[in-house]
Design an enzyme around this catalytic site. Structure first.
Site, PDB file in Angstrom:
ATOM      1  N   SER A  51       0.840  -1.198   0.000  1.00 34.05           N
ATOM      2  CA  SER A  51       0.000   0.000   0.000  1.00 34.05           C
ATOM      3  C   SER A  51       0.876   1.251   0.000  1.00 34.05           C
ATOM      4  O   SER A  51       1.685   1.429  -0.903  1.00 34.05           O
ATOM      5  CB  SER A  51      -0.957  -0.038   1.199  1.00 34.05           C
ATOM      6  OG  SER A  51      -1.929   0.970   1.113  1.00 34.05           O
TER       7      SER A  51
ATOM      8  N   ASP B 103      -9.805  -4.490  -4.686  1.00 30.28           N
ATOM      9  CA  ASP B 103      -9.176  -3.525  -3.797  1.00 30.28           C
ATOM     10  C   ASP B 103      -9.980  -2.225  -3.820  1.00 30.28           C
ATOM     11  O   ASP B 103     -10.172  -1.617  -4.873  1.00 30.28           O
ATOM     12  CB  ASP B 103      -7.739  -3.269  -4.261  1.00 30.28           C
ATOM     13  CG  ASP B 103      -6.913  -2.495  -3.249  1.00 30.28           C
ATOM     14  OD1 ASP B 103      -7.416  -1.484  -2.722  1.00 30.28           O
ATOM     15  OD2 ASP B 103      -5.762  -2.879  -2.992  1.00 30.28           O
TER      16      ASP B 103
ATOM     17  N   HIS C 172      -8.427  -4.811   0.261  1.00 28.18           N
ATOM     18  CA  HIS C 172      -7.095  -4.242   0.425  1.00 28.18           C
ATOM     19  C   HIS C 172      -6.376  -4.811   1.650  1.00 28.18           C
ATOM     20  O   HIS C 172      -5.244  -5.291   1.542  1.00 28.18           O
ATOM     21  CB  HIS C 172      -7.213  -2.720   0.542  1.00 28.18           C
ATOM     22  CG  HIS C 172      -5.907  -1.997   0.513  1.00 28.18           C
ATOM     23  ND1 HIS C 172      -5.172  -1.841  -0.640  1.00 28.18           N
ATOM     24  CD2 HIS C 172      -5.188  -1.391   1.504  1.00 28.18           C
ATOM     25  CE1 HIS C 172      -4.056  -1.167  -0.369  1.00 28.18           C
ATOM     26  NE2 HIS C 172      -4.062  -0.884   0.927  1.00 28.18           N
TER      27      HIS C 172
END
Length: 468
Positions: free
Chosen positions: A207, A357, A389
């Protein structure tokens, strides 16, 4: 064996929940608050003349007491290094990396772990959160410290840099990438660790951490070609800031937008050209939002701009034309991966992403991989067809660990490959029974999950039982 493993998992989970319940119930007066914030700690301030040092030079060093959630000593040797790195305009800046060395460390290699602290507030730097007694405002860094424990348990030295630099500039990938690469240079030269000459390195990030890792992979051939990089692991990669903004705007994750705007307008980032533009279009209400985004950690920033629309003229006068303003558009394009052929990773790279996601667009990661592969990169691209996610970071841990192992061994495949994983359940046995308590804590710690992570959010113990 399955029943005994299940018992271990349940005992670990109950113990952890009991500890966190007790810790959260302590009066504020009993909290350990002996650690200075980066703004107040003189260690973070380089000595005069540091600008003449080469990128990656160690400017100061100290040993620290590291702790999980600021309260539980993690029992490994830990050091912090202040090192010289580079701002967007090429000027010298200094930031900190935290290095963890397990008792039975493999001294010919180490991991550079870029945690997703996703904040433009200096109090959210991971080097602060890792210290015993530090308040845990930076929840993401605190939780990802559990993933670092896995690498330590496997015998890897781990370095985790404050890659956003001394101003905590969240968003500008090139600055973060150089911060990662200079952290590797600093750790490589840190003799106290006892590393071999020219140790092997694998960089890891998910991320927000994949902004740093992805850009480090992209810039390394030009910026730090001398490093012995064996691989890169990046998941949920925000490869296109415009695409990410459009996905999360007016959502539960929209608070990341003002935090990123505050980050890219820092002086060490694009402040010289971008700040005058922002100041000319920002409204008083918008300034309040940016002030929060630049002074608070991720959870608070998310709450402050929950389901808000940055294109609303309540916040800035350009409305929907905001991202088309020439300077803003230029900066966004400069921070898009997979655009320039000479910014293609040379080391084997593992990229993974969930199709559902809800924070980072899957299509942008796929486009990045397509570009890299067309330029002869060596990329393993894994698509997770279920989960969201947060879940994907967890369920991909065995694949990430295996890729790291193969990268160090030089046994990764020599071409681009793609595969799809259909499951959204972590198999703890793939990592070994001894790591299960750490993983249980990790699952419990990820309390801010998205809609696609509901199966993990509702019943983490049940998820584990299905695998045993």
């Amino acid at each position: 064996m399955a029943s005994s493993v299940a018992r271990m998992v349940r005992v670990a989970l109950v113990s952890f929940l009991a500890f966190t319940s007790i810790a959260s119930a302590l009066p504020a007066s009993q909290a350990i608050r002996t650690v200075q914030t980066p703004d107040d700690d003189p260690f973070y301030k380089p000595a005069a003349g540091f600008e003449s040092a080469a990128p990656g030079t160690i400017l100061a060093q100290r040993s620290i007491n590291a702790a999980i959630f600021g309260l539980i000593p993690n029992g490994v040797e830990a050091h912090q290094l202040l090192y010289r790195t580079t701002a967007i305009d090429g000027s010298a800046i200094a930031t900190v990396t935290t290095v963890f060395k397990p008792k039975k460390a493999k001294l010919d290699r180490f991991i550079s772990f870029a945690t997703a602290y996703d904040s433009s507030a200096t109090k959210c730097q991971p080097s602060f959160a890792y210290q015993l007694g530090a308040p845990q405002d930076s929840l993401i860094a605190s939780v990802e410290f559990l993933i670092i424990q896995i690498y330590l348990a496997l015998g890897y030295v781990v370095a985790s840099p404050d890659y956003e630099g001394p101003e905590a500039a969240f968003g500008p990938g090139r600055l973060a990438g150089m911060g990662v690469l200079d952290n590797i240079r600093a750790v490589k030269s840190f003799k106290t660790l006892g590393l071999t000459d020219n140790p092997m390195v694998v960089g890891v990030g998910y991320s927000g951490g994949a902004i740093a890792t992805g850009w480090a992979a992209s810039l390394q051939p030009k910026y730090a070609s001398e490093l012995n990089i064996k691989g890169w692991v990046q998941g949920g990669t925000p490869s296109n800031l415009t695409g990410t903004l459009n996905l999360i705007n007016d959502s539960v994750f929209s608070g990341f937008v003002p935090a990123a705007i505050a980050g890219i307008t820092k002086p060490s980032a694009y402040g010289a050209e971008l700040k005058p533009v922002i100041e000319s279009i920002i409204t008083p209400e918008g300034q309040k939002v940016l002030d929060v985004g630049g002074s608070e950690c991720a959870v608070t920033a998310l709450a402050a701009f929950f389901e808000k629309n940055i294109f609303d003229t309540k916040y800035q006068t350009l409305g929907d034309r905001f991202i088309y303003e020439p300077t803003i558009q230029k900066v966004m394009k400069l921070n898009t991966m997979g655009v320039n052929q000479d910014e293609t990773p040379k080391a084997p790279t593992f990229v993974y992403h969930a199709t559902k996601d809800e924070i980072i667009p899957y299509g942008d990661a796929k486009s990045m991989v397509k570009s890299w592969c067309s330029w002869d990169a060596n990329v393993k691209f894994t698509t997770y067809a279920s989960g969201g996610h947060a879940t994907t970071e967890i369920v991909a841990i065995p694949d990430a660990i295996n890729f790291v192992k193969n990268a160090f061994a030089g046994t990764t495949k020599k071409r681009c490959t793609q595969n799809t994983e259909l499951g959204s359940i972590l198999n703890p046995l793939a990592l070994g029974v001894e790591l299960e308590p750490i993983l249980v804590k990790l699952i419990d710690g990820l309390i801010h999950l998205g809609d696609q992570d509901a199966n993990l959010k509702k019943d983490p113990v049940g998820v584990w039982k299905k695998t045993l």
